[in-house]
Enzyme design. Structure first.
Site, PDB file in Angstrom:
ATOM      1  N   ASP B  96      17.284  34.460 -22.249  1.00  0.00           N
ATOM      2  CA  ASP B  96      15.736  33.625 -22.843  1.00  0.00           C
ATOM      3  C   ASP B  96      14.817  34.307 -21.488  1.00  0.00           C
ATOM      4  O   ASP B  96      14.454  33.289 -21.176  1.00  0.00           O
ATOM      5  CB  ASP B  96      16.140  32.291 -22.626  1.00  0.00           C
ATOM      6  CG  ASP B  96      13.993  31.847 -23.665  1.00  0.00           C
ATOM      7  OD1 ASP B  96      13.967  32.695 -24.285  1.00  0.00           O
ATOM      8  OD2 ASP B  96      14.725  30.845 -23.920  1.00  0.00           O
ATOM      9  N   GLU B 207       6.817  18.061 -25.725  1.00  0.00           N
ATOM     10  CA  GLU B 207       7.510  16.232 -25.361  1.00  0.00           C
ATOM     11  C   GLU B 207       5.660  15.809 -24.733  1.00  0.00           C
ATOM     12  O   GLU B 207       4.683  16.526 -23.900  1.00  0.00           O
ATOM     13  CB  GLU B 207       8.186  16.230 -23.940  1.00  0.00           C
ATOM     14  CG  GLU B 207       8.740  15.152 -23.472  1.00  0.00           C
ATOM     15  CD  GLU B 207       9.335  14.668 -22.633  1.00  0.00           C
ATOM     16  OE1 GLU B 207      10.345  14.737 -22.929  1.00  0.00           O
ATOM     17  OE2 GLU B 207       9.311  14.684 -21.678  1.00  0.00           O
ATOM     18  N   PRO B 378      10.617  20.395 -15.516  1.00  0.00           N
ATOM     19  CA  PRO B 378      10.675  19.005 -16.669  1.00  0.00           C
ATOM     20  C   PRO B 378      12.190  18.746 -16.662  1.00  0.00           C
ATOM     21  O   PRO B 378      13.514  19.288 -16.211  1.00  0.00           O
ATOM     22  CB  PRO B 378      10.720  20.686 -18.214  1.00  0.00           C
ATOM     23  CG  PRO B 378      11.204  21.897 -17.132  1.00  0.00           C
ATOM     24  CD  PRO B 378      10.971  21.963 -16.414  1.00  0.00           C
ATOM     25  N   GLY B 379      12.163  17.663 -16.850  1.00  0.00           N
ATOM     26  CA  GLY B 379      13.384  16.907 -17.092  1.00  0.00           C
ATOM     27  C   GLY B 379      14.430  16.652 -17.914  1.00  0.00           C
ATOM     28  O   GLY B 379      14.528  17.358 -19.070  1.00  0.00           O
ATOM     29  N   MET B 381      14.501  14.369 -21.376  1.00  0.00           N
ATOM     30  CA  MET B 381      14.889  13.691 -22.386  1.00  0.00           C
ATOM     31  C   MET B 381      14.084  12.117 -22.584  1.00  0.00           C
ATOM     32  O   MET B 381      13.283  11.668 -22.332  1.00  0.00           O
ATOM     33  CB  MET B 381      14.281  13.715 -24.088  1.00  0.00           C
ATOM     34  CG  MET B 381      15.621  13.458 -24.768  1.00  0.00           C
ATOM     35  SD  MET B 381      16.005  13.809 -26.498  1.00  0.00           S
ATOM     36  CE  MET B 381      17.867  13.375 -26.528  1.00  0.00           C
ATOM     37  N   SER B 385       9.766  14.226 -15.698  1.00  0.00           N
ATOM     38  CA  SER B 385       9.567  15.042 -14.953  1.00  0.00           C
ATOM     39  C   SER B 385       9.165  15.271 -13.928  1.00  0.00           C
ATOM     40  O   SER B 385       7.785  14.597 -13.996  1.00  0.00           O
ATOM     41  CB  SER B 385       8.892  16.434 -16.544  1.00  0.00           C
ATOM     42  OG  SER B 385       9.812  16.372 -17.285  1.00  0.00           O
ATOM     43  N   HIS B 404      14.262  24.596 -11.062  1.00  0.00           N
ATOM     44  CA  HIS B 404      13.846  24.678 -12.849  1.00  0.00           C
ATOM     45  C   HIS B 404      13.565  23.440 -13.550  1.00  0.00           C
ATOM     46  O   HIS B 404      13.362  23.746 -14.417  1.00  0.00           O
ATOM     47  CB  HIS B 404      13.895  25.837 -13.233  1.00  0.00           C
ATOM     48  CG  HIS B 404      15.155  25.691 -13.847  1.00  0.00           C
ATOM     49  ND1 HIS B 404      16.262  25.512 -13.733  1.00  0.00           N
ATOM     50  CD2 HIS B 404      15.813  26.204 -15.459  1.00  0.00           C
ATOM     51  CE1 HIS B 404      17.340  25.492 -14.402  1.00  0.00           C
ATOM     52  NE2 HIS B 404      16.629  25.971 -15.573  1.00  0.00           N
ATOM     53  N   GLY B 405      14.259  22.824 -13.193  1.00  0.00           N
ATOM     54  CA  GLY B 405      14.183  21.666 -13.775  1.00  0.00           C
ATOM     55  C   GLY B 405      15.944  20.953 -13.506  1.00  0.00           C
ATOM     56  O   GLY B 405      16.275  20.373 -12.858  1.00  0.00           O
ATOM     57  N   LYS B 480      12.545  18.471 -30.381  1.00  0.00           N
ATOM     58  CA  LYS B 480      13.194  18.999 -30.269  1.00  0.00           C
ATOM     59  C   LYS B 480      13.939  20.100 -31.261  1.00  0.00           C
ATOM     60  O   LYS B 480      13.663  19.815 -32.130  1.00  0.00           O
ATOM     61  CB  LYS B 480      14.754  18.806 -29.613  1.00  0.00           C
ATOM     62  CG  LYS B 480      14.767  18.044 -28.533  1.00  0.00           C
ATOM     63  CD  LYS B 480      15.652  17.618 -27.438  1.00  0.00           C
ATOM     64  CE  LYS B 480      15.172  17.479 -26.197  1.00  0.00           C
ATOM     65  NZ  LYS B 480      15.717  18.510 -25.079  1.00  0.00           N
TER      66      LYS B 480
END
Lengths: 137, 481
Positions: B96, B207, B378-379, B381, B385, B404-405, B480
């Site tokens: 990606d 989000e 981002p964390g 849901m 974050s 990155h997360g 999502k």
């Protein structure tokens, strides 16, 4: 003989695939992959696609075959159900019957980005063929 | 976890020494504290060592605290290579290409929006194509598609979806120069033509959040953040277009490995010398996919803004929504860094890692020159974050990169098993978070327990000095794929 088994990998998903012939293994791999995307039993056979591929070896041919199918569903929503495959040397020719995924009525499972070379294997064991493929999702 | 041969450097770093594996040209450094060390996978350590064997690697083979096993290169990996003796590898970028995150600020606060969250989430779900088989509202003809690849987010703004200043607030101004549409396969064009402006599936999301804690008042102020403010985070990438570019070039690179006689410990590290036609072609195609991704997030942001205005019956002045920043976390870029006291141009691969440039860096827009580059992490849901900023130490130690997360701790299958018999959406609603997802298994696979606690990850990069915490954001509603 078992046809496919899902492999558990952190973040992604893999398939272990068996077949009495290499063609059957390629068919089982395709069916297994499409079932990761949706319930293929609910797809009506309305279209046919022709695929023709050549690779350096059988392992790469398997990855290319699955990536061709990823392309067909990600671009046209095409889900294959019946596969007529012939493999000669490192060349594959296939005719696929299947239908178009409908996001409104068909079940959404996984969106596969690609079949990868990670942990890839394909070999003949005694009288049958066995393979492992991991998908990026 | 005790793994033979590793050495703890300090409370935030572990060294994978050069002798860990034959062929290593440099050491590896993994940023983990003792808590995250327990979650290290043996295979991901091996991958950090494998990357250290690649020709022309500069400095160390690095991994951020959200490290987990990837294809060839670990997720959370940062590796820089010399432009003359080094390589470029699609596996160091990922399928990606330019998967990334953008964060929008607003003039709205938590109290006034909480009663409307369900409505806004439903509007998102209606307005932003999401999940398997979803198609974008735009159909790109061949000419438009090429313009997207050349101009990225700029093309989207020119079509009236967004403001000029959005580009200033986007890494690389939403467009890397040097993309070549002629190097893109017909398949990638076909896959990409109907997917611009779609969210995708898996861990991608849009989000609604609120600012729950501020760690650095000054920085928060210059980013336009305040306590209890509503923010929106968008996480997606280059969709099928980028996946196809990666698939196409992995084949090219497999041939290149044989052509240039490169010895690899793992086939997924397939690469080409940076100074080769194969590398030039991949880089130009990767840039095209990166630009597609920036265009994608720009377009989705437009629908986010419209959804808010529609539900609130308010104009843009009231909602006050604008882009804070957009970062890529799967990309390779030519950058200048100092290695062992010497300035060098390098091709920096960040796969599941975010650029985090320090205050004063020449590539930052005027608006963030003093503060440093905003970093969006981002964390999961259910938890949180983070917003951080780049630091000088990050420039010195990690080629201006950070995490990155959250990174997964459970496989999808384990998560589904754990979620059996539970209604994840209801559990989330009980926590005050409204979720909607297209995929049958998505909510189970993406449930908070399936991920590391992002706070632990962020604390490591903060304590190690790679980037600095500015604010914590809590989720209120999410869609999502």
């Amino acid at each position: 003989m078992k046809k496919i088994e899902q492999i558990d990998i952190s973040g992604d998903v893999g398939l272990r695939i068996w077949g009495k012939s290499i063609e059957e293994l390629f068919k089982n791999a395709a069916t297994g992959m499409f079932n990761l995307v949706t319930d293929t039993n609910k797809i009506k056979e309305t279209e046919q696609k022709e695929v023709s591929l050549e690779a350096d070896n059988h392992e790469n041919l398997l990855v290319q075959w699955l990536n061709e199918l990823v392309f067909l569903y990600d671009t046209y929503g095409f889900i294959g159900k019946v596969f007529r495959i012939s493999i000669q040397g490192n060349m594959l020719k296939a005719t696929i019957s299947g239908g178009i995924f409908d996001p409104g009525t068909n079940e959404s499972r996984l969106l596969i980005k690609a079949a990868t070379y990670h942990g890839l294997s394909l070999k003949k064991v005694a009288l049958h063929w066995e393979a492992t493929v991991i998908f990026d999702i | 976890m005790a793994i033979e041969g590793l050495r703890r450097i300090d409370s935030n770093r572990i060294e994978v020494p050069r002798g860990y594996k034959t062929g290593m040209r440099t050491n590896g450094i993994i940023y983990v504290d003792e808590t995250l060390e327990k979650e290290l996978e043996a295979h991901s350590i091996e991958q950090v060592a494998n990357v250290a064997t690649l020709p022309g690697i500069a400095g160390s083979s690095l991994a951020m605290p959200d490290i987990h096993t990837g294809y060839g290169f670990t997720i959370g990996g940062v590796a820089a290579f010399d432009l003359k003796d080094g390589i470029i590898s699609p596996g160091g970028v990922g399928y990606d290409i330019n998967c990334g995150v953008r964060l929008l600020r607003s003039n709205l606060n938590k109290e006034e929006i909480t009663p409307k969250i369900k409505e806004i989430v439903n509007a998102f779900y209606r307005d932003i194509p999401t999940g398997v088989g979803s198609k974008g509202k735009l159909r790109l003809n061949s000419n438009e598609h090429k313009k997207v690849l050349l101009k990225g987010a700029r093309w989207v703004v020119e079509q009236g979806f967004g403001e000029r200043e959005d580009l200033e607030h986007t890494e690389s101004q939403g467009c890397i120069e040097g993309a070549d549409p002629d190097l893109i396969s017909e398949k990638a064009y076909k896959r990409g033509s109907a997917q611009l402006g779609t969210l995708g599936s898996g861990n991608h999301f849009t989000e609604i959040q609120f600012v729950d804690e501020i760690y650095d008042e000054g920085a928060a102020n210059s980013l336009g953040l305040f306590k209890d403010q509503i923010t929106v985070m968008i996480h997606t990438g280059s969709r099928g277009f980028g996946h196809q570019v990666c698939t196409d070039f992995l084949e090219v690179m497999q041939r290149a490995v044989r052509k240039y006689n490169i010895e690899l410990p793992d086939r997924e590290l397939a690469c080409a010398p940076f100074d080769s036609p194969e590398a030039r072609d991949y880089l130009a195609a990767m840039k095209a996919a990166a630009n597609y991704a920036w265009a994608n997030r720009q377009l989705i942001m437009h629908w986010v803004k419209e959804s808010f205005m529609h539900v609130l019956g308010a104009g843009p002045e009231t909602t006050g929504m604008s882009l804070i920043y957009d970062v890529a976390h799967n990309i390779a870029k030519v950058e200048e860094h100092v290695v062992n006291g010497k300035k060098r141009k390098l091709i920096v691969h960040r796969k599941g890692a975010t650029r985090a440039f320090s205050p004063g860096h020449a590539d930052l827009p005027e608006v963030y020159k003093q503060t440093g580059q905003p970093v969006i992490i981002p964390g999961d849901m259910g938890r949180a974050s983070f917003v951080l900023i780049g630091t000088e130490k990050g420039m010195e130690e990690s080629f201006g990169s950070t995490c990155h997360g959250a990174g997964r701790v459970m496989s999808r299958h384990q998560a589904i098993k754990k979620a059996k018999g539970r209604a994840i959406w209801r559990e989330m609603e009980d926590m005050g978070i409204i979720v909607r997802a297209t995929g049958r298994g998505t909510l189970a696979e993406e449930m908070p327990e399936a991920y590391k606690d992002v706070s632990n990850v962020v604390n490591v990069v903060h304590n190690a000095g790679l980037s600095k915490k500015v604010a914590r954001l809590r989720p209120l509603g999410v869609i999502k794929g």
